[in-house]
Design a protein around this motif. Structure first.
Motif, PDB file in Angstrom:
ATOM      1  N   ARG A 341      26.640  39.140-136.402  1.00  0.00           N
ATOM      2  CA  ARG A 341      27.790  40.015-136.693  1.00  0.00           C
ATOM      3  C   ARG A 341      28.401  40.538-135.392  1.00  0.00           C
ATOM      4  NH1 ARG A 341      24.982  42.348-141.432  1.00  0.00           N
ATOM      5  NH2 ARG A 341      26.156  41.766-143.309  1.00  0.00           N
ATOM      6  N   GLU A 342      27.549  41.019-134.520  1.00  0.00           N
ATOM      7  CA  GLU A 342      28.023  41.583-133.252  1.00  0.00           C
ATOM      8  C   GLU A 342      28.749  40.537-132.410  1.00  0.00           C
ATOM      9  OE1 GLU A 342      24.711  43.337-131.264  1.00  0.00           O
ATOM     10  OE2 GLU A 342      24.303  44.765-132.892  1.00  0.00           O
ATOM     11  N   ALA A 343      28.320  39.293-132.525  1.00  0.00           N
ATOM     12  CA  ALA A 343      28.929  38.219-131.735  1.00  0.00           C
ATOM     13  C   ALA A 343      30.171  37.635-132.418  1.00  0.00           C
ATOM     14  CB  ALA A 343      27.918  37.110-131.500  1.00  0.00           C
ATOM     15  N   GLY A 344      30.508  38.152-133.603  1.00  0.00           N
ATOM     16  CA  GLY A 344      31.687  37.673-134.321  1.00  0.00           C
ATOM     17  C   GLY A 344      31.487  36.325-134.994  1.00  0.00           C
ATOM     18  N   LYS A 345      30.236  35.952-135.209  1.00  0.00           N
ATOM     19  CA  LYS A 345      29.940  34.667-135.833  1.00  0.00           C
ATOM     20  C   LYS A 345      29.688  34.774-137.342  1.00  0.00           C
ATOM     21  CE  LYS A 345      30.051  32.402-131.939  1.00  0.00           C
ATOM     22  NZ  LYS A 345      31.121  31.395-131.687  1.00  0.00           N
ATOM     23  N   TYR A 346      29.634  35.988-137.841  1.00  0.00           N
ATOM     24  CA  TYR A 346      29.393  36.241-139.264  1.00  0.00           C
ATOM     25  C   TYR A 346      30.746  36.470-139.907  1.00  0.00           C
ATOM     26  CZ  TYR A 346      26.517  37.810-143.226  1.00  0.00           C
ATOM     27  OH  TYR A 346      25.885  37.921-144.443  1.00  0.00           O
ATOM     28  N   ARG A 347      31.127  35.637-140.867  1.00  0.00           N
ATOM     29  CA  ARG A 347      32.502  35.621-141.358  1.00  0.00           C
ATOM     30  C   ARG A 347      32.584  35.913-142.849  1.00  0.00           C
ATOM     31  NH1 ARG A 347      31.164  30.679-139.686  1.00  0.00           N
ATOM     32  NH2 ARG A 347      31.842  29.717-141.640  1.00  0.00           N
ATOM     33  N   LEU A 348      33.737  36.407-143.266  1.00  0.00           N
ATOM     34  CA  LEU A 348      34.067  36.519-144.688  1.00  0.00           C
ATOM     35  C   LEU A 348      35.018  35.389-145.038  1.00  0.00           C
ATOM     36  CD1 LEU A 348      34.727  40.276-145.578  1.00  0.00           C
ATOM     37  CD2 LEU A 348      32.910  38.790-146.442  1.00  0.00           C
ATOM     38  N   GLU A 349      34.643  34.558-146.010  1.00  0.00           N
ATOM     39  CA  GLU A 349      35.466  33.413-146.385  1.00  0.00           C
ATOM     40  C   GLU A 349      35.914  33.541-147.836  1.00  0.00           C
ATOM     41  OE1 GLU A 349      36.499  31.368-144.307  1.00  0.00           O
ATOM     42  OE2 GLU A 349      35.051  31.246-142.654  1.00  0.00           O
ATOM     43  N   GLY A 350      37.127  33.060-148.114  1.00  0.00           N
ATOM     44  CA  GLY A 350      37.692  33.156-149.457  1.00  0.00           C
ATOM     45  C   GLY A 350      37.541  31.877-150.272  1.00  0.00           C
ATOM     46  N   LYS A 351      38.338  31.797-151.340  1.00  0.00           N
ATOM     47  CA  LYS A 351      38.195  30.722-152.323  1.00  0.00           C
ATOM     48  C   LYS A 351      38.523  29.332-151.781  1.00  0.00           C
ATOM     49  CE  LYS A 351      39.012  33.588-156.422  1.00  0.00           C
ATOM     50  NZ  LYS A 351      39.861  33.791-157.623  1.00  0.00           N
ATOM     51  N   GLU A 352      39.292  29.252-150.707  1.00  0.00           N
ATOM     52  CA  GLU A 352      39.696  27.943-150.188  1.00  0.00           C
ATOM     53  C   GLU A 352      38.745  27.404-149.133  1.00  0.00           C
ATOM     54  OE1 GLU A 352      42.229  26.139-151.501  1.00  0.00           O
ATOM     55  OE2 GLU A 352      42.137  27.803-152.941  1.00  0.00           O
ATOM     56  N   TYR A 353      37.729  28.185-148.775  1.00  0.00           N
ATOM     57  CA  TYR A 353      36.821  27.752-147.718  1.00  0.00           C
ATOM     58  C   TYR A 353      35.998  26.549-148.167  1.00  0.00           C
ATOM     59  CZ  TYR A 353      32.924  27.726-144.425  1.00  0.00           C
ATOM     60  OH  TYR A 353      31.985  27.344-143.505  1.00  0.00           O
ATOM     61  N   LEU A 354      35.989  25.501-147.343  1.00  0.00           N
ATOM     62  CA  LEU A 354      35.172  24.320-147.606  1.00  0.00           C
ATOM     63  C   LEU A 354      33.788  24.533-146.999  1.00  0.00           C
ATOM     64  CD1 LEU A 354      37.689  21.420-146.835  1.00  0.00           C
ATOM     65  CD2 LEU A 354      36.646  21.919-149.049  1.00  0.00           C
ATOM     66  N   PHE A 355      32.786  24.547-147.860  1.00  0.00           N
ATOM     67  CA  PHE A 355      31.426  24.764-147.365  1.00  0.00           C
ATOM     68  C   PHE A 355      30.984  23.603-146.481  1.00  0.00           C
ATOM     69  CE2 PHE A 355      30.624  28.664-149.199  1.00  0.00           C
ATOM     70  CZ  PHE A 355      29.314  29.065-148.954  1.00  0.00           C
ATOM     71  N   LYS A 356      30.160  23.940-145.488  1.00  0.00           N
ATOM     72  CA  LYS A 356      29.666  22.952-144.542  1.00  0.00           C
ATOM     73  C   LYS A 356      28.145  22.895-144.595  1.00  0.00           C
ATOM     74  CE  LYS A 356      33.488  23.782-141.307  1.00  0.00           C
ATOM     75  NZ  LYS A 356      34.142  24.773-142.163  1.00  0.00           N
ATOM     76  N   ASP A 357      27.611  21.724-144.312  1.00  0.00           N
ATOM     77  CA  ASP A 357      26.166  21.567-144.246  1.00  0.00           C
ATOM     78  C   ASP A 357      25.605  22.522-143.195  1.00  0.00           C
ATOM     79  OD1 ASP A 357      23.749  19.855-144.988  1.00  0.00           O
ATOM     80  OD2 ASP A 357      23.717  19.742-142.798  1.00  0.00           O
ATOM     81  N   GLY A 358      24.594  23.293-143.590  1.00  0.00           N
ATOM     82  CA  GLY A 358      23.978  24.228-142.655  1.00  0.00           C
ATOM     83  C   GLY A 358      24.520  25.647-142.726  1.00  0.00           C
ATOM     84  N   ASP A 359      25.533  25.891-143.563  1.00  0.00           N
ATOM     85  CA  ASP A 359      26.012  27.270-143.735  1.00  0.00           C
ATOM     86  C   ASP A 359      24.899  28.127-144.349  1.00  0.00           C
ATOM     87  OD1 ASP A 359      28.539  26.930-142.717  1.00  0.00           O
ATOM     88  OD2 ASP A 359      29.541  26.732-144.655  1.00  0.00           O
ATOM     89  N   VAL A 360      24.792  29.354-143.847  1.00  0.00           N
ATOM     90  CA  VAL A 360      23.892  30.345-144.444  1.00  0.00           C
ATOM     91  C   VAL A 360      24.794  31.377-145.110  1.00  0.00           C
ATOM     92  CG1 VAL A 360      22.007  31.978-144.053  1.00  0.00           C
ATOM     93  CG2 VAL A 360      22.218  29.931-142.599  1.00  0.00           C
ATOM     94  N   ALA A 361      24.615  31.593-146.403  1.00  0.00           N
ATOM     95  CA  ALA A 361      25.622  32.339-147.162  1.00  0.00           C
ATOM     96  C   ALA A 361      25.041  33.461-148.010  1.00  0.00           C
ATOM     97  CB  ALA A 361      26.383  31.371-148.061  1.00  0.00           C
TER      98      ALA A 361
END
Length: 367
Positions: A341-361
Protein backbone atom coordinates in the motif's frame (compact mmCIF):
# COMPACT_ATOMS: atom_id res chain seq x y z
CA UNK A 1 -14.20 -27.95 -13.05
CA UNK A 2 -12.57 -28.41 -16.45
CA UNK A 3 -11.44 -31.91 -17.43
CA UNK A 4 -8.45 -33.27 -19.32
CA UNK A 5 -8.75 -36.74 -20.85
CA UNK A 6 -5.76 -39.08 -20.90
CA UNK A 7 -5.84 -40.95 -24.21
CA UNK A 8 -3.60 -43.20 -26.28
CA UNK A 9 -3.32 -46.67 -27.77
CA UNK A 10 -3.60 -49.65 -25.39
CA UNK A 11 -0.57 -50.35 -23.18
CA UNK A 12 1.19 -47.01 -23.56
CA UNK A 13 1.08 -46.15 -19.83
CA UNK A 14 -2.16 -44.16 -19.53
CA UNK A 15 -3.46 -45.77 -16.35
CA UNK A 16 -0.04 -45.75 -14.71
CA UNK A 17 0.21 -42.05 -15.47
CA UNK A 18 -3.30 -41.43 -14.12
CA UNK A 19 -2.34 -43.18 -10.87
CA UNK A 20 0.76 -40.99 -10.62
CA UNK A 21 -1.18 -37.78 -11.28
CA UNK A 22 -3.78 -38.62 -8.65
CA UNK A 23 -1.30 -40.26 -6.24
CA UNK A 24 -3.54 -43.33 -6.07
CA UNK A 25 -3.73 -46.85 -7.46
CA UNK A 26 -7.36 -46.54 -8.48
CA UNK A 27 -6.76 -47.27 -12.17
CA UNK A 28 -5.95 -50.87 -13.06
CA UNK A 29 -2.65 -51.11 -14.93
CA UNK A 30 -1.97 -54.38 -16.72
CA UNK A 31 -0.11 -55.79 -19.71
CA UNK A 32 -3.11 -56.38 -21.96
CA UNK A 33 -5.37 -54.18 -24.11
CA UNK A 34 -8.47 -52.55 -22.58
CA UNK A 35 -7.57 -53.11 -18.93
CA UNK A 36 -9.33 -49.75 -18.54
CA UNK A 37 -12.94 -49.90 -19.70
CA UNK A 38 -14.90 -47.37 -17.66
CA UNK A 39 -13.01 -44.09 -17.29
CA UNK A 40 -11.28 -43.34 -14.00
CA UNK A 41 -11.69 -39.78 -12.75
CA UNK A 42 -9.45 -37.93 -10.30
CA UNK A 43 -8.97 -34.36 -9.05
CA UNK A 44 -5.34 -33.25 -9.16
CA UNK A 45 -3.69 -30.35 -7.31
CA UNK A 46 -1.77 -27.93 -9.52
CA UNK A 47 1.83 -27.49 -8.28
CA UNK A 48 2.49 -23.79 -7.58
CA UNK A 49 5.58 -22.60 -5.73
CA UNK A 50 3.97 -19.19 -5.13
CA UNK A 51 1.73 -20.63 -2.42
CA UNK A 52 4.61 -21.14 0.02
CA UNK A 53 5.71 -17.51 -0.25
CA UNK A 54 2.15 -16.27 0.28
CA UNK A 55 1.77 -18.61 3.25
CA UNK A 56 4.82 -17.06 4.89
CA UNK A 57 3.44 -13.54 4.38
CA UNK A 58 -0.08 -14.42 5.57
CA UNK A 59 1.23 -16.47 8.53
CA UNK A 60 -1.36 -19.21 8.09
CA UNK A 61 -1.23 -22.99 8.33
CA UNK A 62 -3.92 -23.59 5.70
CA UNK A 63 -2.95 -23.68 2.02
CA UNK A 64 -5.40 -24.76 -0.69
CA UNK A 65 -3.97 -25.19 -4.20
CA UNK A 66 -5.81 -24.95 -7.50
CA UNK A 67 -7.09 -28.21 -9.00
CA UNK A 68 -8.08 -29.75 -12.31
CA UNK A 69 -9.74 -33.05 -13.19
CA UNK A 70 -8.09 -35.85 -15.15
CA UNK A 71 -10.00 -38.69 -16.81
CA UNK A 72 -8.27 -41.97 -17.71
CA UNK A 73 -9.99 -43.14 -20.91
CA UNK A 74 -9.91 -46.63 -22.42
CA UNK A 75 -7.26 -47.32 -25.08
CA UNK A 76 -8.17 -46.60 -28.68
CA UNK A 77 -7.41 -48.91 -31.61
CA UNK A 78 -7.41 -48.38 -35.35
CA UNK A 79 -11.00 -48.41 -36.58
CA UNK A 80 -12.43 -46.92 -33.36
CA UNK A 81 -14.50 -44.44 -35.39
CA UNK A 82 -16.26 -47.49 -36.89
CA UNK A 83 -16.75 -49.16 -33.51
CA UNK A 84 -13.59 -51.29 -33.33
CA UNK A 85 -12.41 -52.21 -29.82
CA UNK A 86 -14.14 -49.90 -27.39
CA UNK A 87 -14.40 -47.27 -30.11
CA UNK A 88 -17.85 -45.83 -29.50
CA UNK A 89 -17.35 -45.76 -25.74
CA UNK A 90 -13.88 -44.24 -26.10
CA UNK A 91 -15.07 -41.48 -28.42
CA UNK A 92 -18.04 -40.66 -26.19
CA UNK A 93 -15.71 -40.29 -23.22
CA UNK A 94 -13.42 -37.94 -25.15
CA UNK A 95 -16.39 -35.80 -26.11
CA UNK A 96 -16.98 -35.06 -22.42
CA UNK A 97 -13.49 -33.63 -21.69
CA UNK A 98 -12.16 -30.15 -22.43
CA UNK A 99 -8.63 -31.04 -23.52
CA UNK A 100 -6.58 -34.11 -24.38
CA UNK A 101 -3.37 -35.50 -22.90
CA UNK A 102 -2.16 -37.98 -25.50
CA UNK A 103 0.27 -40.54 -24.03
CA UNK A 104 2.78 -41.82 -26.58
CA UNK A 105 5.03 -44.84 -26.04
CA UNK A 106 8.67 -43.93 -26.62
CA UNK A 107 10.43 -47.09 -25.47
CA UNK A 108 11.11 -50.64 -26.57
CA UNK A 109 10.22 -53.49 -24.21
CA UNK A 110 9.45 -56.99 -25.41
CA UNK A 111 7.64 -57.77 -22.14
CA UNK A 112 5.02 -55.06 -22.74
CA UNK A 113 2.62 -55.81 -25.57
CA UNK A 114 2.14 -53.21 -28.30
CA UNK A 115 -1.13 -53.82 -30.12
CA UNK A 116 0.40 -52.73 -33.45
CA UNK A 117 3.26 -55.23 -33.13
CA UNK A 118 6.00 -52.57 -33.07
CA UNK A 119 6.81 -49.22 -31.50
CA UNK A 120 6.40 -46.18 -33.76
CA UNK A 121 5.27 -43.03 -31.87
CA UNK A 122 4.35 -40.95 -34.92
CA UNK A 123 2.27 -43.78 -36.40
CA UNK A 124 0.54 -44.17 -33.03
CA UNK A 125 -0.24 -40.44 -32.81
CA UNK A 126 -1.60 -40.40 -36.35
CA UNK A 127 -3.84 -43.40 -35.68
CA UNK A 128 -5.53 -41.54 -32.83
CA UNK A 129 -5.73 -38.24 -34.71
CA UNK A 130 -7.17 -39.99 -37.77
CA UNK A 131 -9.85 -41.72 -35.71
CA UNK A 132 -10.85 -38.40 -34.13
CA UNK A 133 -11.04 -36.72 -37.53
CA UNK A 134 -13.08 -39.57 -39.04
CA UNK A 135 -15.53 -39.44 -36.14
CA UNK A 136 -15.83 -35.66 -36.60
CA UNK A 137 -16.53 -36.00 -40.31
CA UNK A 138 -19.37 -38.39 -39.60
CA UNK A 139 -20.69 -36.08 -36.88
CA UNK A 140 -20.70 -32.87 -38.93
CA UNK A 141 -22.30 -34.55 -41.91
CA UNK A 142 -25.24 -35.47 -39.66
CA UNK A 143 -25.28 -31.97 -38.19
CA UNK A 144 -25.14 -30.40 -41.66
CA UNK A 145 -28.33 -32.19 -42.71
CA UNK A 146 -30.19 -30.89 -39.65
CA UNK A 147 -28.79 -27.36 -39.97
CA UNK A 148 -29.55 -27.17 -43.71
CA UNK A 149 -33.28 -27.61 -43.09
CA UNK A 150 -33.32 -24.77 -40.56
CA UNK A 151 -31.08 -22.58 -42.73
CA UNK A 152 -33.68 -22.61 -45.50
CA UNK A 153 -36.05 -20.87 -43.07
CA UNK A 154 -33.51 -18.04 -42.60
CA UNK A 155 -32.32 -19.36 -39.23
CA UNK A 156 -29.11 -17.32 -38.76
CA UNK A 157 -27.54 -19.77 -36.33
CA UNK A 158 -28.16 -22.69 -38.68
CA UNK A 159 -26.74 -20.69 -41.61
CA UNK A 160 -23.58 -20.02 -39.61
CA UNK A 161 -23.28 -23.74 -38.82
CA UNK A 162 -23.67 -24.67 -42.49
CA UNK A 163 -21.06 -22.11 -43.56
CA UNK A 164 -18.52 -23.39 -41.04
CA UNK A 165 -19.17 -27.03 -41.94
CA UNK A 166 -18.52 -26.28 -45.63
CA UNK A 167 -15.19 -24.81 -44.55
CA UNK A 168 -14.45 -27.71 -42.18
CA UNK A 169 -15.17 -30.68 -44.43
CA UNK A 170 -12.30 -30.20 -46.94
CA UNK A 171 -9.96 -29.44 -44.04
CA UNK A 172 -10.91 -32.67 -42.26
CA UNK A 173 -10.87 -34.61 -45.55
CA UNK A 174 -7.16 -33.84 -45.79
CA UNK A 175 -6.63 -35.50 -42.39
CA UNK A 176 -6.27 -32.23 -40.48
CA UNK A 177 -7.78 -31.90 -36.99
CA UNK A 178 -10.39 -29.20 -36.51
CA UNK A 179 -8.21 -27.31 -34.01
CA UNK A 180 -5.78 -26.38 -36.83
CA UNK A 181 -8.44 -24.65 -38.94
CA UNK A 182 -8.10 -20.87 -38.92
CA UNK A 183 -11.41 -19.40 -37.78
CA UNK A 184 -12.77 -16.01 -36.74
CA UNK A 185 -13.96 -15.32 -33.21
CA UNK A 186 -17.55 -15.82 -34.39
CA UNK A 187 -16.67 -19.10 -36.10
CA UNK A 188 -14.87 -20.28 -32.96
CA UNK A 189 -18.15 -19.96 -31.04
CA UNK A 190 -19.95 -21.99 -33.72
CA UNK A 191 -17.13 -24.56 -33.71
CA UNK A 192 -17.60 -25.09 -29.99
CA UNK A 193 -21.29 -25.84 -30.52
CA UNK A 194 -20.37 -28.66 -32.94
CA UNK A 195 -18.63 -30.59 -30.10
CA UNK A 196 -15.86 -31.91 -32.34
CA UNK A 197 -13.31 -34.30 -30.91
CA UNK A 198 -10.40 -32.96 -32.96
CA UNK A 199 -11.16 -29.36 -31.99
CA UNK A 200 -9.87 -29.99 -28.46
CA UNK A 201 -6.42 -28.71 -27.49
CA UNK A 202 -3.75 -31.41 -27.10
CA UNK A 203 -0.55 -31.89 -25.11
CA UNK A 204 1.65 -34.93 -25.73
CA UNK A 205 3.18 -37.02 -22.94
CA UNK A 206 6.18 -38.94 -24.26
CA UNK A 207 6.50 -42.00 -22.03
CA UNK A 208 10.08 -43.29 -21.61
CA UNK A 209 11.74 -46.02 -19.56
CA UNK A 210 13.43 -45.26 -16.24
CA UNK A 211 16.94 -45.46 -17.72
CA UNK A 212 16.07 -42.95 -20.45
CA UNK A 213 14.56 -40.17 -18.33
CA UNK A 214 17.81 -38.41 -17.38
CA UNK A 215 18.87 -38.26 -21.05
CA UNK A 216 15.44 -38.14 -22.65
CA UNK A 217 16.31 -35.30 -25.03
CA UNK A 218 18.65 -37.67 -26.87
CA UNK A 219 15.94 -40.32 -27.25
CA UNK A 220 15.18 -40.43 -31.02
CA UNK A 221 11.52 -41.27 -30.35
CA UNK A 222 11.12 -38.28 -28.01
CA UNK A 223 12.78 -36.04 -30.60
CA UNK A 224 10.27 -37.21 -33.22
CA UNK A 225 7.29 -36.61 -30.93
CA UNK A 226 8.52 -33.13 -29.97
CA UNK A 227 9.04 -32.19 -33.62
CA UNK A 228 5.66 -33.60 -34.67
CA UNK A 229 3.84 -31.83 -31.82
CA UNK A 230 5.49 -28.52 -32.62
CA UNK A 231 5.40 -28.59 -36.42
CA UNK A 232 2.21 -30.51 -37.19
CA UNK A 233 -0.03 -29.73 -34.21
CA UNK A 234 1.33 -26.50 -32.68
CA UNK A 235 1.19 -28.43 -29.42
CA UNK A 236 3.38 -28.97 -26.38
CA UNK A 237 5.21 -32.13 -25.35
CA UNK A 238 6.27 -33.28 -21.86
CA UNK A 239 8.54 -36.26 -21.17
CA UNK A 240 7.35 -38.58 -18.40
CA UNK A 241 8.28 -42.05 -17.16
CA UNK A 242 5.22 -44.02 -16.12
CA UNK A 243 7.57 -46.71 -14.82
CA UNK A 244 9.15 -44.27 -12.36
CA UNK A 245 5.78 -42.76 -11.49
CA UNK A 246 4.52 -46.14 -10.29
CA UNK A 247 7.45 -46.25 -7.85
CA UNK A 248 6.90 -42.69 -6.56
CA UNK A 249 3.24 -43.05 -5.57
CA UNK A 250 3.90 -44.45 -2.12
CA UNK A 251 6.89 -42.20 -1.32
CA UNK A 252 6.86 -38.96 0.65
CA UNK A 253 7.85 -35.75 -1.15
CA UNK A 254 11.32 -35.92 0.39
CA UNK A 255 11.79 -39.59 -0.52
CA UNK A 256 10.57 -38.98 -4.07
CA UNK A 257 12.97 -36.07 -4.49
CA UNK A 258 15.89 -38.20 -3.27
CA UNK A 259 14.85 -41.08 -5.57
CA UNK A 260 14.77 -38.77 -8.60
CA UNK A 261 18.07 -37.17 -7.64
CA UNK A 262 19.71 -40.61 -7.61
CA UNK A 263 18.45 -41.06 -11.18
CA UNK A 264 19.97 -37.73 -12.20
CA UNK A 265 16.68 -35.84 -12.71
CA UNK A 266 14.89 -33.10 -10.77
CA UNK A 267 11.33 -33.86 -11.86
CA UNK A 268 9.62 -37.02 -13.09
CA UNK A 269 7.62 -34.88 -15.52
CA UNK A 270 4.25 -35.13 -13.79
CA UNK A 271 4.42 -31.61 -12.31
CA UNK A 272 5.29 -30.20 -15.74
CA UNK A 273 2.43 -32.16 -17.28
CA UNK A 274 -0.10 -30.89 -14.72
CA UNK A 275 1.00 -27.28 -15.19
CA UNK A 276 1.08 -27.72 -18.97
CA UNK A 277 -2.45 -29.13 -18.98
CA UNK A 278 -3.67 -26.29 -16.76
CA UNK A 279 -2.33 -23.77 -19.29
CA UNK A 280 -3.71 -25.83 -22.18
CA UNK A 281 -7.19 -25.49 -20.70
CA UNK A 282 -6.77 -21.71 -20.77
CA UNK A 283 -6.67 -21.54 -16.98
CA UNK A 284 -4.87 -19.05 -14.75
CA UNK A 285 -4.64 -18.50 -10.99
CA UNK A 286 -5.34 -15.66 -8.63
CA UNK A 287 -4.91 -15.86 -4.87
CA UNK A 288 -6.61 -14.83 -1.67
CA UNK A 289 -4.32 -14.63 1.34
CA UNK A 290 -5.19 -14.03 4.98
CA UNK A 291 -4.77 -15.48 8.45
CA UNK A 292 -7.51 -18.03 7.81
CA UNK A 293 -5.98 -19.48 4.62
CA UNK A 294 -4.02 -18.94 1.45
CA UNK A 295 -5.97 -20.21 -1.53
CA UNK A 296 -5.42 -20.50 -5.27
CA UNK A 297 -8.51 -19.80 -7.36
CA UNK A 298 -8.80 -20.96 -10.95
CA UNK A 299 -10.18 -18.58 -13.54
CA UNK A 300 -10.32 -18.57 -17.33
CA UNK A 301 -7.94 -16.26 -19.18
CA UNK A 302 -9.73 -13.05 -20.15
CA UNK A 303 -12.13 -12.89 -17.19
CA UNK A 304 -13.01 -9.47 -15.83
CA UNK A 305 -13.10 -8.73 -12.11
CA UNK A 306 -16.79 -9.58 -11.41
CA UNK A 307 -16.50 -12.96 -13.18
CA UNK A 308 -13.26 -13.72 -11.33
CA UNK A 309 -15.02 -12.87 -8.06
CA UNK A 310 -17.84 -15.23 -9.05
CA UNK A 311 -15.36 -18.11 -9.00
CA UNK A 312 -15.49 -17.83 -5.19
CA UNK A 313 -19.26 -17.40 -4.97
CA UNK A 314 -22.00 -16.18 -7.32
CA UNK A 315 -22.96 -13.57 -4.69
CA UNK A 316 -19.53 -11.97 -5.14
CA UNK A 317 -20.22 -11.49 -8.85
CA UNK A 318 -23.80 -10.27 -8.43
CA UNK A 319 -22.90 -7.73 -5.74
CA UNK A 320 -19.43 -6.79 -7.01
CA UNK A 321 -18.25 -3.31 -6.05
CA UNK A 322 -14.45 -3.26 -6.28
CA UNK A 323 -11.46 -5.59 -6.17
CA UNK A 324 -8.44 -4.79 -4.03
CA UNK A 325 -5.53 -6.15 -6.04
CA UNK A 326 -1.77 -6.48 -5.74
CA UNK A 327 0.43 -8.60 -8.00
CA UNK A 328 2.23 -11.61 -6.52
CA UNK A 329 5.60 -10.18 -7.58
CA UNK A 330 4.98 -6.83 -5.89
CA UNK A 331 3.59 -8.41 -2.72
CA UNK A 332 6.45 -10.87 -2.27
CA UNK A 333 9.09 -8.26 -3.13
CA UNK A 334 7.71 -5.76 -0.61
CA UNK A 335 6.89 -8.42 1.99
CA UNK A 336 3.44 -7.32 3.21
CA UNK A 337 0.14 -5.77 2.18
CA UNK A 338 0.89 -2.63 4.21
CA UNK A 339 4.25 -2.19 2.45
CA UNK A 340 2.54 -2.69 -0.91
CA UNK A 341 0.00 0.00 0.00
CA UNK A 342 2.73 2.43 0.99
CA UNK A 343 4.56 1.77 -2.27
CA UNK A 344 1.39 2.41 -4.31
CA UNK A 345 1.25 -1.16 -5.57
CA UNK A 346 -2.06 -2.02 -3.88
CA UNK A 347 -4.88 -0.97 -6.21
CA UNK A 348 -8.65 -0.66 -6.34
CA UNK A 349 -9.99 -2.10 -9.60
CA UNK A 350 -13.49 -1.87 -11.06
CA UNK A 351 -15.75 -4.04 -13.21
CA UNK A 352 -13.68 -3.69 -16.39
CA UNK A 353 -10.42 -4.89 -14.87
CA UNK A 354 -9.01 -7.98 -16.58
CA UNK A 355 -7.64 -10.33 -13.95
CA UNK A 356 -4.07 -11.50 -14.40
CA UNK A 357 -2.32 -14.69 -13.37
CA UNK A 358 -0.72 -14.11 -9.98
CA UNK A 359 -3.06 -11.35 -8.78
CA UNK A 360 -3.68 -11.40 -5.03
CA UNK A 361 -7.19 -10.10 -4.42
CA UNK A 362 -9.79 -9.10 -1.86
CA UNK A 363 -13.29 -8.41 -3.12
CA UNK A 364 -15.78 -5.79 -1.95
CA UNK A 365 -19.39 -6.68 -2.66
CA UNK A 366 -22.96 -6.02 -1.57
CA UNK A 367 -24.79 -8.91 0.12
Amino acid sequence: MLKAGIVGLPNVGKSTLFNALTRTRNAESANYPFCTIDPNVGVVSVPDSRLAALQAIAKTQVVIPAAIEFVDIAGLVEGASKGEGLGNKFLANIREVDAIVQVVRCFENEDIIHNMGSVDPIRDIEIINTELVLADMESIERQRDKAAKKARSNDKEAQAICALIEKLLPHLNEGNPANLLEVSDEEAIVMKSLCLLSSKSVIYAANVMEDDLADSENNPMVQKVRAYARESQNAGCVVISAEIESELIDLSAEEASEFLSDLGVQDSGVSLLIRGTYTLLGLETYFTAGEKEVRAWTFTHGMRAPQAAGVIHTDFEKGFIKAEVVSYDDLTTLGSVSAAREAGKYRLEGKEYLFKDGDVALFRFNN
